[in-house]
Write an enzyme that holds these catalytic residues in place. Sequence first.
Site, PDB file in Angstrom:
ATOM      1  N   GLU A 167       0.839  -1.189   0.000  1.00  0.00           N
ATOM      2  CA  GLU A 167       0.000   0.000   0.000  1.00  0.00           C
ATOM      3  C   GLU A 167       0.885   1.254   0.000  1.00  0.00           C
ATOM      4  OE1 GLU A 167      -3.140   1.884   3.297  1.00  0.00           O
ATOM      5  OE2 GLU A 167      -1.758   0.282   3.876  1.00  0.00           O
TER       6      GLU A 167
ATOM      7  N   LEU B  14       1.468   4.912   1.237  1.00  0.00           N
ATOM      8  CA  LEU B  14       1.034   5.832   2.289  1.00  0.00           C
ATOM      9  C   LEU B  14       1.804   7.135   2.136  1.00  0.00           C
ATOM     10  CD1 LEU B  14       1.086   3.401   5.379  1.00  0.00           C
ATOM     11  CD2 LEU B  14      -0.938   4.222   4.170  1.00  0.00           C
TER      12      LEU B  14
ATOM     13  N   ASP C 100      14.226  -3.316  13.279  1.00  0.00           N
ATOM     14  CA  ASP C 100      15.199  -2.390  12.677  1.00  0.00           C
ATOM     15  C   ASP C 100      14.647  -0.968  12.778  1.00  0.00           C
ATOM     16  OD1 ASP C 100      17.421  -1.410  11.347  1.00  0.00           O
ATOM     17  OD2 ASP C 100      16.694  -1.925   9.347  1.00  0.00           O
TER      18      ASP C 100
END
Length: 309
Positions: free
Chosen positions: A89, A91, A217
């Site tokens: 997706e 964003l 991370d």
Amino acid sequence: MEEILKRELKTSVLKAFGSSGGGYISQGQAYETDSGRVFVKINHKPQARKMFQGEMASLESIQKTNIVRVPQPIKVIDLPGGGAMFVMEYLKMKHLNKYSSKLGKQIAELHLYNQSLRDKLRKEGNTVGKGASHSEFQYVDKFGFHVATCCGYIQQVNEWQSDWPSFFIRHRLQAQLDLIEKDYGDREARELWSQLKIKIPEMFRDVEIVPALLHGDMWAGNVAEDDSGPIIFDPASFYGHSEFELAIAGMFGGFSSSFFSAYHSEIPKAPGFEKRNKLYQLFNYINHWNHFGTGYRGSTLNLMRKLLK
């Protein structure tokens, strides 16, 4: 490449927008499609599929907790000449700022999620199978992850272990130091490590460690926000010690004090936190030495000496 994307995403519209960008590891491009905007990461290395599968599994695990927002992972696609693409997706993100303390609270909740499943199990009287149908998640009582993940481009073994110090020594520190040995044959690193290795278990004496689902991370480049709240991305997840997450977050700046105070109001610092934080920073310094070269050698060896004091 765009033809493959059209076919795999079953879209007639595929229109690039924004500038193509990229981090140190992969290139990225955003596209308009029939079903909305997507972001595509491209990597031509032979291990790209494995790397993206680890990232996809990490995003799915974090997303399922429903605690902190991540981009919806869509598909890993092989490239004909080797390498792979990862579609997720799109964003529209900006730097983390307004939602810093909200993210601190959410990361703490993410870290406590597995523990809350354990407590629920205990409450239900440990009946095998009871309640399992109500949740996609079951309590994880070991350290590791169901797939390999990559920290940068270095593949990480996530084989399940019941003891955290053993997992961390073997699959994180030793694995990274084996690469230093292979590439540099650094005698000083080797000698310091042989002394440090035997001292690590005592840093965990009297600390209860419940496996926590980690981003894995979480430096400032992997967090952001939009108008509705914080977003985290590029994870290399595994079940580990919650404190591991905070080392890289504190190393390179980008997180305000409100992030850490919100986190610690949910998960207070346990005795010995500062020393273990240095130990977890050590992993990140060695990882940077492996990725970016000997500029990180000095900080790595200095930190090893500090930990031996």
